[in-house]
Motif scaffolding. Structure first.
Motif, PDB file in Angstrom:
ATOM      1  N   LYS A  90     -39.931  15.148  13.436  1.00  0.00           N
ATOM      2  CA  LYS A  90     -38.489  15.373  13.383  1.00  0.00           C
ATOM      3  C   LYS A  90     -37.774  14.205  12.724  1.00  0.00           C
ATOM      4  N   TYR A  91     -38.226  13.011  13.069  1.00  0.00           N
ATOM      5  CA  TYR A  91     -37.570  11.828  12.517  1.00  0.00           C
ATOM      6  C   TYR A  91     -37.811  11.715  11.010  1.00  0.00           C
ATOM      7  N   ALA A  92     -39.042  12.024  10.567  1.00  0.00           N
ATOM      8  CA  ALA A  92     -39.360  11.969   9.139  1.00  0.00           C
ATOM      9  C   ALA A  92     -38.512  12.963   8.351  1.00  0.00           C
ATOM     10  N   GLN A  93     -38.331  14.165   8.881  1.00  0.00           N
ATOM     11  CA  GLN A  93     -37.550  15.175   8.173  1.00  0.00           C
ATOM     12  C   GLN A  93     -36.063  14.839   8.171  1.00  0.00           C
ATOM     13  N   LYS A  94     -35.629  14.081   9.188  1.00  0.00           N
ATOM     14  CA  LYS A  94     -34.229  13.659   9.225  1.00  0.00           C
ATOM     15  C   LYS A  94     -33.963  12.539   8.226  1.00  0.00           C
ATOM     16  N   MET A  95     -34.859  11.542   8.182  1.00  0.00           N
ATOM     17  CA  MET A  95     -34.632  10.371   7.347  1.00  0.00           C
ATOM     18  C   MET A  95     -35.128  10.546   5.918  1.00  0.00           C
ATOM     19  N   CYS A  96     -36.076  11.457   5.694  1.00  0.00           N
ATOM     20  CA  CYS A  96     -36.616  11.706   4.352  1.00  0.00           C
ATOM     21  C   CYS A  96     -36.512  13.203   4.059  1.00  0.00           C
ATOM     22  N   PRO A  97     -35.305  13.736   3.967  1.00  0.00           N
ATOM     23  CA  PRO A  97     -35.158  15.186   3.829  1.00  0.00           C
ATOM     24  C   PRO A  97     -35.696  15.700   2.507  1.00  0.00           C
ATOM     25  N   ASP A  98     -36.462  16.760   2.584  1.00  0.00           N
ATOM     26  CA  ASP A  98     -36.910  17.491   1.393  1.00  0.00           C
ATOM     27  C   ASP A  98     -37.709  16.631   0.425  1.00  0.00           C
ATOM     28  N   ARG A  99     -38.433  15.628   0.941  1.00  0.00           N
ATOM     29  CA  ARG A  99     -39.232  14.791   0.054  1.00  0.00           C
ATOM     30  C   ARG A  99     -40.624  15.400  -0.121  1.00  0.00           C
ATOM     31  N   LYS A 100     -40.917  15.851  -1.337  1.00  0.00           N
ATOM     32  CA  LYS A 100     -42.169  16.549  -1.558  1.00  0.00           C
ATOM     33  C   LYS A 100     -43.375  15.628  -1.413  1.00  0.00           C
ATOM     34  N   THR A 101     -43.209  14.346  -1.766  1.00  0.00           N
ATOM     35  CA  THR A 101     -44.341  13.431  -1.671  1.00  0.00           C
ATOM     36  C   THR A 101     -44.595  12.980  -0.247  1.00  0.00           C
ATOM     37  N   GLY A 102     -43.713  13.372   0.695  1.00  0.00           N
ATOM     38  CA  GLY A 102     -44.012  13.148   2.095  1.00  0.00           C
ATOM     39  C   GLY A 102     -43.393  11.907   2.682  1.00  0.00           C
ATOM     40  N   ALA A 103     -43.992  11.442   3.786  1.00  0.00           N
ATOM     41  CA  ALA A 103     -43.447  10.297   4.515  1.00  0.00           C
ATOM     42  C   ALA A 103     -44.524   9.728   5.419  1.00  0.00           C
ATOM     43  N   THR A 104     -44.304   8.485   5.845  1.00  0.00           N
ATOM     44  CA  THR A 104     -45.145   7.847   6.847  1.00  0.00           C
ATOM     45  C   THR A 104     -44.230   7.256   7.909  1.00  0.00           C
ATOM     46  N   VAL A 105     -44.535   7.523   9.170  1.00  0.00           N
ATOM     47  CA  VAL A 105     -43.681   7.073  10.274  1.00  0.00           C
ATOM     48  C   VAL A 105     -44.527   6.275  11.257  1.00  0.00           C
ATOM     49  N   TYR A 106     -44.008   5.143  11.681  1.00  0.00           N
ATOM     50  CA  TYR A 106     -44.625   4.344  12.737  1.00  0.00           C
ATOM     51  C   TYR A 106     -43.719   4.469  13.959  1.00  0.00           C
TER      52      TYR A 106
END
Length: 669
Positions: A90-106
């Motif tokens: 949820k946090y990744a989609q909130k802070m990195c919306p619609d990013r196709k290359t993705g995200a990394t969350v700690y």
């Protein structure tokens, strides 16, 4: 993870917190895309997949999305693991919306809930990061977080203990099948607390790859951070942490005995070899130099007390400074009480003796280092070269001038140090370096969309307006360029480096003359470079060059088409209504094309050859803040007619192929 990644430090007061998040920088996915639907399925299934695994670890591919998740293994709490992974999504989609290359969350918990396991989540449209071999290729998801306080006790002993503890914990983790280990170290001495550590790898790594991954993390711990009260370092496939309190619950934790470094042991007393030497002779031979040293020390302390109180002083004190045999004295104003004068030993401690690990870069007058004061304040320290006369003039000028200027778009000078041959300026630390680091780097420039670029342009203009009109000193900067625009954590622009600045009369907008022309080729107005005439209009010229570089992603000194620099090229494209060709390829147009065209127009007005034709800074700010103001058509810029094929370059642009070198020249009478 594929693509360039942006690190955001996000600390939250709640018990669960995102320690850090790294967003991909690629193109966005659409509302009805396969990527979005795959991501939705993954968000529903991955929390259960991870929490149901005995290793609290999972790598999953769903549709076109690839993901990896690892929960901390010291407490087998499947519910906490499941909730952590779900919250991370949820946090990744909130802070990195619609990013196709993705995200990394700690994701982790604060000290109050330290026994709850945190987790690491990464997802991407590129599955290359799922290979265990990716643990040995770069640190694109590297993240570190440090306590601002230091561990009490002898710093050398503490540093040795922490390094020994981390190295041993890394070896233990690599030697276990689960890729996880905890340890503690006590009896360090000197009032130091017991230290606790944890190391973890994804369980699909071999013992060798796990150890290599962890050792790379341990190797990044510098002399400043190794004595902190705690720290965490992460990459996607391994992480390590230490604290001065117990933050885990692991029955298999082991005690690491501390081997006191031999360098801390006192040197053995030399064996007596002076047969026939009387004790009183030895006593006198020792007492004389000791007395001399003590006397010198008392004199030194007395002189310090007359200058400083607890290592600091306000600006009302006078400081005499010797430089190349000359004494230079200036008065510091009483009302600037927030400005501090530091002792050199404080600077040495803050920068770990100017260690290479803390070096941020090299300026025209000396290196710049990152530092930390004991209270946790981060600073940037400019150490002026001791053999540079110009460096001391810059030092004196900057202390006298910038300390009196305060604006959100100016870098804050916190204090200085002038002790012996050492001249040091202490600034606020800005984590995103300078503007040139972004706009001239093919990988970094993609992080600056148009909203960020126009905000930076507007911030620079506001800072200049303050200098030219609203500050009590009325200042001409004379060296405005991308490397002198620093960016804070939110990418706000701050003008820096006032060593070449000049104070001017409020009723003199059109020019002052100097025989000594200082500045940087490529940004100097023609009347200043050729005749030594400087005014607010010369700063406006530099601003116009800067804006064209921000929009195009090209340096002014680069050859463009038939022109030796960016100015003529931009003007020709604008004249031929082909201005769109000027825009940086990394900058998507979207709905901003009209606004970008207006800003190009404003920039070209700023670089017009005749100073009288250029707008004032007040005009520039007004034009930038209004989309309805009718703009004049720009006349040709300076240096625009010199083509690459010409053998003879104009005098004003001679040797301008490198525009990031600050120069000084004496103009003819």
């Amino acid at each position: 993870m594929a693509g360039v990644l942006l690190l955001l430090l996000l600390l939250m007061p709640a018990s669960v917190m995102a320690i850090g998040i790294v967003c991909g920088s690629g193109s966005n996915y659409t509302a009805n895309s396969t990527f979005k639907s795959s991501l939705a399925v993954l968000a529903d299934t991955l929390p259960s997949n991870a929490s149901s695994s005995p290793e609290l670890f999972a790598t999953v591919t769903t549709g076109v999305v690839h993901a990896l998740v690892l929960c901390r293994r010291d407490t087998i709490n499947t519910t906490a693991c499941k909730n952590c992974v779900a919250s991370s999504f949820k946090y990744a989609q909130k802070m990195c919306p619609d990013r196709k290359t993705g995200a990394t969350v700690y994701y982790d918990y604060d000290e109050v809930s330290a026994l709850q396991p945190g987790c690491i989540l990464g997802f991407s449209g590129d599955g290359g990061f799922l290979s265990p071999a990716s643990s040995t290729t770069g640190n694109v998801t590297f993240f570190q977080y440090w306590n601002t306080l230091n561990i009490p006790g002898n710093a050398r002993v503490v540093a040795a203990a922490v390094r020994e503890l981390l190295a041993a914990t890394a070896r233990d983790a690599a030697a276990t099948a689960r890729g996880f280990a905890t340890a503690f170290m006590d009896s360090i001495g000197g009032g130091s607390p017991t230290l606790y550590s944890l190391a973890q790898c994804t369980p699909d790594l071999s013992a060798g790859d796990c150890l290599s991954c962890l050792q790379r993390l341990v190797g990044t711990v510098n002399a400043t951070n190794v004595v902190r009260m705690g720290g965490r370092i992460f990459v996607l496939r391994c992480n390590i942490r230490f604290e001065a309190f117990s933050f885990y619950e692991d029955k298999s934790t082991r005690r690491i005995p501390f081997s006191s470094p031999s360098s801390m042991a006192p040197a053995p007393a030399p064996a007596p070899t002076g047969r026939g030497i009387k004790p009183w002779v030895i006593a006198l031979s020792v007492a004389a130099p000791v007395a001399l040293v003590a006397f010198c020390f008392l004199v030194y302390c007395h002189r310090l007390r007359t200058k400083h109180t607890k290592g600091k002083a306000t600006l009302q004190e006078k400081h005499a400074n010797e430089f190349q045999g000359d004494e230079l004295v200036w008065e510091m104003e009483a009302e600037l009480s927030e400005f501090s004068v530091y002792e050199f030993h404080q600077i040495l401690e803050a920068t770990s003796n100017f260690s290479e690990e803390n070096k941020l870069g090299e300026g025209g007058f000396g290196p710049v280092y990152k530092g930390h004061f004991p209270e946790g304040i981060e600073i940037a320290v400019k150490r002026l070269d001791s053999d540079s006369g110009q460096g001391f003039i810059e030092f004196k000028n900057e202390v006298e001038l910038i300390a009196k200027l305060q604006h959100r778009n100016l870098v804050r000078l916190m204090g200085c140090c002038s002790q012996g041959g050492e001249k040091v300026l202490v600034y606020e630390y800005l984590p995103n370096k300078s503007l040139d680091f972004f706009i001239f780097d093919e990988n970094m420039k993609v992080l600056l969309d148009w909203d960020k670029r126009i905000a930076i342009i507007a911030g620079i203009a506001e800072g200049l307006l303050y200098l030219h009109k609203h500050s009590r000193l009325r200042v001409i900067h004379r060296d405005l360029k991308p490397s002198n625009i620093l960016l804070d954590s939110e990418m706000n622009a701050k003008i820096s480096d006032f060593g070449l600045a000049k104070i001017f009369s409020s009723n003199n907008n059109e020019g002052n003359k100097t025989r000594k022309v200082v500045g940087t080729y490529g940004y100097m107005a023609p009347e200043y470079a050729s005749h030594g005439l400087f005014s607010i209009k010369s700063d406006v010229f530099s601003f116009g060059v800067l804006v064209l570089e921000i929009i195009s992603g090209k340096k002014n000194s680069h050859e463009c088409g038939a022109f030796i620099n960016l100015l003529g090229y931009a003007w020709q494209l604008f004249e031929e209504e082909r201005w769109i060709e000027l825009i940086d390829a990394a900058l998507p147009l979207n709905d901003h094309s009209v606004e970008i065209m207006r800003v190009i127009n404003i920039a070209l007005l700023c670089v017009q050859e005749d100073a009288i034709d250029r707008p004032t800074t007040l005009d520039v700010v007004a034009m930038l803040s209004s989309n309805t103001m009718i703009l004049d058509k720009p006349k040709h810029p300076a240096y625009f007619s010199a083509s690459v094929g010409n053998k003879e370059e104009p005098t004003a642009t001679r040797s301008c192929s490198v525009n990031d070198v600050t120069i000084t020249m004496i103009a003819p009478r």
